[in-house]
Design a protein around this motif. Structure first.
Motif, PDB file in Angstrom:
ATOM      1  N   ALA A  41       0.833  -1.208   0.000  1.00 34.61           N
ATOM      2  CA  ALA A  41       0.000   0.000   0.000  1.00 34.61           C
ATOM      3  C   ALA A  41       0.862   1.251   0.000  1.00 34.61           C
ATOM      4  CB  ALA A  41      -0.931  -0.010   1.209  1.00 34.61           C
ATOM      5  N   GLU A  42       1.949   1.241   0.751  1.00 33.97           N
ATOM      6  CA  GLU A  42       2.843   2.401   0.791  1.00 33.97           C
ATOM      7  C   GLU A  42       3.497   2.643  -0.571  1.00 33.97           C
ATOM      8  OE1 GLU A  42       3.131   4.655   3.044  1.00 33.97           O
ATOM      9  OE2 GLU A  42       1.967   3.633   4.583  1.00 33.97           O
ATOM     10  N   LEU A  43       3.981   1.578  -1.216  1.00 32.43           N
ATOM     11  CA  LEU A  43       4.611   1.742  -2.528  1.00 32.43           C
ATOM     12  C   LEU A  43       3.625   2.270  -3.559  1.00 32.43           C
ATOM     13  CD1 LEU A  43       6.945  -1.350  -3.110  1.00 32.43           C
ATOM     14  CD2 LEU A  43       7.559   0.945  -2.373  1.00 32.43           C
ATOM     15  N   VAL A  44       2.430   1.698  -3.580  1.00 32.34           N
ATOM     16  CA  VAL A  44       1.425   2.121  -4.564  1.00 32.34           C
ATOM     17  C   VAL A  44       0.988   3.565  -4.286  1.00 32.34           C
ATOM     18  CG1 VAL A  44      -0.911   1.691  -5.438  1.00 32.34           C
ATOM     19  CG2 VAL A  44       0.659  -0.220  -5.079  1.00 32.34           C
ATOM     20  N   ALA A  45       0.734   3.889  -3.031  1.00 32.74           N
ATOM     21  CA  ALA A  45       0.328   5.254  -2.689  1.00 32.74           C
ATOM     22  C   ALA A  45       1.407   6.259  -3.080  1.00 32.74           C
ATOM     23  CB  ALA A  45       0.010   5.358  -1.201  1.00 32.74           C
ATOM     24  N   HIS A  95       3.332  10.728  -6.097  1.00 32.24           N
ATOM     25  CA  HIS A  95       4.549  11.428  -6.490  1.00 32.24           C
ATOM     26  C   HIS A  95       4.885  11.334  -7.968  1.00 32.24           C
ATOM     27  CE1 HIS A  95       5.398  12.434  -2.363  1.00 32.24           C
ATOM     28  NE2 HIS A  95       5.225  11.171  -2.023  1.00 32.24           N
ATOM     29  N   THR A  96       3.983  10.809  -8.781  1.00 34.40           N
ATOM     30  CA  THR A  96       4.209  10.806 -10.222  1.00 34.40           C
ATOM     31  C   THR A  96       3.068  11.558 -10.893  1.00 34.40           C
ATOM     32  OG1 THR A  96       3.101   8.670 -10.554  1.00 34.40           O
ATOM     33  CG2 THR A  96       5.470   8.623 -10.198  1.00 34.40           C
ATOM     34  N   VAL A  97       3.391  12.230 -11.985  1.00 31.70           N
ATOM     35  CA  VAL A  97       2.385  13.018 -12.688  1.00 31.70           C
ATOM     36  C   VAL A  97       1.808  12.220 -13.853  1.00 31.70           C
ATOM     37  CG1 VAL A  97       3.367  15.241 -12.038  1.00 31.70           C
ATOM     38  CG2 VAL A  97       4.144  14.122 -14.121  1.00 31.70           C
ATOM     39  N   GLY A  98       0.672  12.656 -14.312  1.00 31.08           N
ATOM     40  CA  GLY A  98       0.042  12.012 -15.448  1.00 31.08           C
ATOM     41  C   GLY A  98      -0.955  10.960 -15.018  1.00 31.08           C
ATOM     42  N   ASP A 101       7.892   7.712 -13.626  1.00 24.97           N
ATOM     43  CA  ASP A 101       8.850   8.744 -13.220  1.00 24.97           C
ATOM     44  C   ASP A 101      10.220   8.123 -12.977  1.00 24.97           C
ATOM     45  OD1 ASP A 101      10.249  10.867 -12.162  1.00 24.97           O
ATOM     46  OD2 ASP A 101       8.807  11.286 -10.565  1.00 24.97           O
ATOM     47  N   PRO A 102      11.263   8.552 -13.701  1.00 22.43           N
ATOM     48  CA  PRO A 102      12.584   7.948 -13.511  1.00 22.43           C
ATOM     49  C   PRO A 102      13.316   8.402 -12.245  1.00 22.43           C
ATOM     50  CG  PRO A 102      12.700   9.675 -15.163  1.00 22.43           C
ATOM     51  CD  PRO A 102      11.240   9.538 -14.782  1.00 22.43           C
ATOM     52  N   VAL A 103      12.800   9.422 -11.560  1.00 20.84           N
ATOM     53  CA  VAL A 103      13.488   9.955 -10.379  1.00 20.84           C
ATOM     54  C   VAL A 103      13.360   8.966  -9.216  1.00 20.84           C
ATOM     55  CG1 VAL A 103      13.563  11.849  -8.715  1.00 20.84           C
ATOM     56  CG2 VAL A 103      13.060  12.319 -11.119  1.00 20.84           C
ATOM     57  N   PRO A 104      14.494   8.561  -8.616  1.00 24.60           N
ATOM     58  CA  PRO A 104      14.447   7.614  -7.494  1.00 24.60           C
ATOM     59  C   PRO A 104      13.737   8.224  -6.281  1.00 24.60           C
ATOM     60  CG  PRO A 104      16.703   7.914  -8.266  1.00 24.60           C
ATOM     61  CD  PRO A 104      15.857   8.925  -8.967  1.00 24.60           C
ATOM     62  N   PRO A 105      13.117   7.379  -5.471  1.00 25.59           N
ATOM     63  CA  PRO A 105      12.473   7.893  -4.260  1.00 25.59           C
ATOM     64  C   PRO A 105      13.527   8.340  -3.257  1.00 25.59           C
ATOM     65  CG  PRO A 105      12.344   5.515  -4.323  1.00 25.59           C
ATOM     66  CD  PRO A 105      12.955   5.942  -5.612  1.00 25.59           C
TER      67      PRO A 105
END
Length: 150
Positions: A55-59, A64-67, A90-94
């Motif tokens: 749930a945390e990863l999906v949320a 934090h990604t657009v589109g 989104d290619p930006v790492p968390p």
């Protein structure tokens, strides 16, 4: 014995891959998929922890990604444990996934603890680039039968 006996481990591997909508509606769907996968195979990874971290990863992917491109959930059940990945565009790492970012979450804020939970409760976690963005993942080990709650 120090660890699970060989017969306590699932003998087969299985994996699921599903596209999820880029919306908060994806979170309960992802939780249900992980819970069902672990239950149907009577897998020994901690189901509650797997569900929470998924749930945390999906949320995070949704927030934090657009589109509106779908995100993808990949669940792999292995004899040694489970691995869950969430792919997003989104290619930006968390920031702060694999090590603390130096500041404590504000106890009065609703957000800011997801990556801390993933670091603390998984056996390992990370991210990797993909051709369409990135995949963020965690692993959980099989819990020995004698340590599982009833």
């Amino acid at each position: 014995m120090n660890g699970p006996a060989l017969q306590d481990r699932p003998s087969a591997s299985a994996s699921w891959r599903i596209a999820l909508p880029h919306s908060v509606a994806a979170v309960p769907v992802a939780r249900a998929l992980v819970r069902t996968a672990l239950a149907e195979l009577n897998h020994g990874a901690d189901c509650d922890t797997a569900e929470l971290l998924t749930a945390e990863l999906v949320a995070n992917a949704v927030e934090h990604t657009v589109g509106d491109s779908p995100i993808e959930l990949v669940v792999e059940l292995l004899p040694s444990g489970c691995r869950v990945e969430v792919h997003d565009p989104d290619p930006v790492p968390p920031f702060g996934l694999t090590r603390p970012n130096g500041k404590e979450p504000d106890p009065w804020q609703e957000h800011g603890r997801g990556l801390l939970l993933i670091r603390a409760l998984s056996s390992s976690c990370g991210h990797r680039p993909t051709t369409s963005g990135k995949a963020v993942w965690f692993r959980l080990p099989v819990v020995p039968e004698q340590l599982r709650s009833a």
